[in-house]
Design a protein around this motif. Structure first.
Motif, PDB file in Angstrom:
ATOM      1  N   ALA A  17      38.910  35.202  32.717  1.00 55.23           N
ATOM      2  CA  ALA A  17      38.915  35.511  31.281  1.00 55.23           C
ATOM      3  C   ALA A  17      39.858  36.692  31.139  1.00 55.23           C
ATOM      4  N   VAL A  18      41.075  36.431  30.678  1.00 57.07           N
ATOM      5  CA  VAL A  18      42.083  37.493  30.612  1.00 57.07           C
ATOM      6  C   VAL A  18      42.381  37.855  29.169  1.00 57.07           C
ATOM      7  N   LEU A  19      42.929  39.034  29.002  1.00 57.59           N
ATOM      8  CA  LEU A  19      43.461  39.431  27.709  1.00 57.59           C
ATOM      9  C   LEU A  19      44.978  39.395  27.829  1.00 57.59           C
ATOM     10  N   ARG A  78      32.583  42.630  26.362  1.00 56.99           N
ATOM     11  CA  ARG A  78      32.415  42.578  24.908  1.00 56.99           C
ATOM     12  C   ARG A  78      33.774  42.577  24.219  1.00 56.99           C
ATOM     13  N   ALA A  79      34.676  43.449  24.649  1.00 57.20           N
ATOM     14  CA  ALA A  79      36.019  43.507  24.058  1.00 57.20           C
ATOM     15  C   ALA A  79      36.774  42.201  24.297  1.00 57.20           C
ATOM     16  N   LYS A  95      41.968  48.907  17.765  1.00 60.35           N
ATOM     17  CA  LYS A  95      40.983  49.803  17.139  1.00 60.35           C
ATOM     18  C   LYS A  95      39.569  49.235  17.273  1.00 60.35           C
ATOM     19  N   GLU A  96      39.418  47.951  17.007  1.00 59.97           N
ATOM     20  CA  GLU A  96      38.096  47.329  17.003  1.00 59.97           C
ATOM     21  C   GLU A  96      37.471  47.240  18.400  1.00 59.97           C
ATOM     22  N   THR A  97      38.283  47.017  19.434  1.00 63.08           N
ATOM     23  CA  THR A  97      37.740  46.881  20.793  1.00 63.08           C
ATOM     24  C   THR A  97      37.670  48.200  21.537  1.00 63.08           C
ATOM     25  N   GLY A  98      38.431  49.187  21.081  1.00 62.09           N
ATOM     26  CA  GLY A  98      38.482  50.469  21.782  1.00 62.09           C
ATOM     27  C   GLY A  98      39.352  50.443  23.031  1.00 62.09           C
ATOM     28  N   ILE A 112      47.075  46.901  29.124  1.00 62.43           N
ATOM     29  CA  ILE A 112      45.803  47.506  28.714  1.00 62.43           C
ATOM     30  C   ILE A 112      45.390  48.487  29.798  1.00 62.43           C
ATOM     31  N   GLU A 113      45.224  49.749  29.410  1.00 66.17           N
ATOM     32  CA  GLU A 113      44.895  50.796  30.378  1.00 66.17           C
ATOM     33  C   GLU A 113      43.620  50.482  31.153  1.00 66.17           C
TER      34      GLU A 113
END
Length: 190
Positions: A17-19, A78-79, A95-98, A112-113
């Motif tokens: 499950a990647v972003l 969750r993000a 903003k929404e996922t942090g 993504i850090e």
């Protein structure tokens, strides 16, 4: 045990499950959750993502011909889910996922850090396959979280990152290590 014929479908699970991050400047950076992804070739390093054309990120990837695959962890679950069920047309996913965007090193799309490993890609081909288009890409850079690199051996211990997997509608953590590549034929030491 008995088996029955079941409807044809994509039952090859689990998957990462990647972003996938995309866009060419901070004002249009976006992310989407993708499970249809994988390795195509190791030399040269190539991979793919399959994306539905109606996704907000699709035109960004197609226009810029770049994207970054960011592996996710249990802590990012969750993000990861949220970014997959909400549209970048309606929300600022950062903003929404942090999650924290970092400028790419070899591509304009961000990394993504919080991701243990980010794979910067440059698109080679786009194949229309039906519900999804597959973007095949050259890997042009990999950014790894130094926390998972053994300072003595230089080995990247990705298994310590608590990676997230997707299987038939559910997210899972990866289980215990049961062996290393070739363990089934390795000679036992006395």
């Amino acid at each position: 045990m008995s088996k029955i014929s079941w409807r044809p479908g994509t039952q090859i699970y689990p998957l990462p499950a990647v972003l996938v991050t995309c866009g060419d400047k901070p004002e249009n950076w976006n992310m989407l959750t993708v499970a249809w992804t994988g390795t195509i070739c190791s030399d040269p390093a190539m991979c793919y993502v399959s994306v539905r054309p109606e996704r907000a990120s699709y035109p960004l990837i197609k226009e810029n011909m770049e994207f970054t695959i960011n592996l996710t962890t249990v802590e990012m679950a969750r993000a990861t889910d949220w970014a997959g069920v909400r549209s970048g047309r309606d929300y600022n996913k950062w903003k929404e996922t942090g999650l924290t965007p970092l400028p790419g090193e070899k591509v304009a799309s961000p990394t993504i850090e919080e991701s243990p490993i980010s794979i910067e890609c440059r698109v080679k081909t786009i194949m229309n396959l039906g519900s999804h288009d597959m973007f095949t890409a050259d890997v042009v850079n990999v950014r790894a979280d130094s926390r998972y690199i053994d300072p003595e051996t230089g080995r990247f211990a990705l298994e310590k990152a608590n990676l997230l997997a997707y299987s038939h509608g559910f997210y899972h953590s990866l289980g215990d290590i049961i062996g290393k590549f070739g363990f089934s034929v390795q000679k036992k030491q006395d």
